[in-house]
Design a protein around this motif. Structure first.
Motif, PDB file in Angstrom:
ATOM      1  N   PRO A  96      -2.735   0.413   6.120  1.00 25.97           N
ATOM      2  CA  PRO A  96      -3.564  -0.561   6.479  1.00 25.97           C
ATOM      3  C   PRO A  96      -4.709  -0.688   7.215  1.00 25.97           C
ATOM      4  CG  PRO A  96      -1.666  -2.064   6.819  1.00 25.97           C
ATOM      5  CD  PRO A  96      -1.680  -0.460   6.408  1.00 25.97           C
ATOM      6  N   VAL A 108      -6.390   1.201  -5.220  1.00 26.98           N
ATOM      7  CA  VAL A 108      -6.012   0.329  -4.377  1.00 26.98           C
ATOM      8  C   VAL A 108      -6.457  -1.024  -4.199  1.00 26.98           C
ATOM      9  CG1 VAL A 108      -5.870   0.335  -2.293  1.00 26.98           C
ATOM     10  CG2 VAL A 108      -5.410   2.135  -3.243  1.00 26.98           C
ATOM     11  N   ILE A 117      -4.934  -4.116  -4.286  1.00 22.25           N
ATOM     12  CA  ILE A 117      -3.520  -4.324  -3.430  1.00 22.25           C
ATOM     13  C   ILE A 117      -4.021  -5.693  -2.553  1.00 22.25           C
ATOM     14  CG2 ILE A 117      -1.690  -4.212  -2.011  1.00 22.25           C
ATOM     15  CD1 ILE A 117      -1.982  -3.154  -5.108  1.00 22.25           C
ATOM     16  N   TRP A 126      -6.832   2.518   4.865  1.00 24.73           N
ATOM     17  CA  TRP A 126      -7.251   1.067   3.929  1.00 24.73           C
ATOM     18  C   TRP A 126      -8.746   0.669   4.684  1.00 24.73           C
ATOM     19  CZ3 TRP A 126      -8.596   0.168  -0.649  1.00 24.73           C
ATOM     20  CH2 TRP A 126      -9.276  -0.511  -1.324  1.00 24.73           C
ATOM     21  N   LEU A 168       1.187  -1.202   0.035  1.00 25.01           N
ATOM     22  CA  LEU A 168      -0.233  -0.150   0.286  1.00 25.01           C
ATOM     23  C   LEU A 168       0.868   0.996   0.204  1.00 25.01           C
ATOM     24  CD1 LEU A 168      -2.522  -0.537   2.425  1.00 25.01           C
ATOM     25  CD2 LEU A 168      -2.713  -1.036   0.115  1.00 25.01           C
TER      26      LEU A 168
END
Length: 152
Positions: free
Chosen positions: A35, A106, A109, A38, A28
């Protein structure tokens, strides 16, 4: 005395989680997102307009950590804070167009990381692992309730 098969499970869980979070953070990093950030964005994608209290519960983070994450996301322009019409002491968090675009960029990922981490496991093993972990989490929650009730 023979050791129980569950011995050192907590060490394994800790290391797996720590290393998984580190691997995710590495992936990331080019997007300048952690994280934890996210996860908050993903919860907002599922249900926009959550309160910090909602996010504290959902992300399993303390209030201070969630406040810091929200402020960072606001500064980045990925979320906005609006007064909560149901409780004027609180506010609700909403994704911005920038936040939605970041999620679109994102999203591959975490899926890629999960596939890489599990590539040595069969589909049956992955399903079985998830079932076992859910069972263990249920038992842990039950044990916490018993222990907390005993201490109150």
């Amino acid at each position: 005395m023979e050791n129980h098969p569950s011995e050192k499970l907590s060490v394994i869980f800790y290391r797996v989680n720590r290393n998984y979070q580190y691997l995710m953070a590495l992936h990331l990093k080019p997007f300048q997102i952690t994280p934890e950030q996210w996860n908050v964005l993903k919860y907002l994608q599922e249900q926009d307009g959550l309160t910090p209290k909602d996010l504290t519960y959902m992300a399993d983070k303390d209030k201070t950590t969630i406040t810091r994450i929200i402020e960072t996301l606001v500064e980045r322009g990925t979320v906005t804070k609006e007064m909560n019409p149901d409780d004027r002491r609180s506010f609700r968090i909403f994704l911005t167009d920038t936040g939605r675009e970041l999620i679109r960029e994102v999203q591959p990922i975490p899926d890629l990381v999960n596939k890489k981490v599990c590539r040595e496991l069969s589909v049956e093993q992955i399903i079985g692992l998830k079932e076992m972990l859910y069972l263990m989490q249920t038992q842990i929650s039950h044990e916490i309730e018993i222990y907390a009730d005993r201490d109150s």
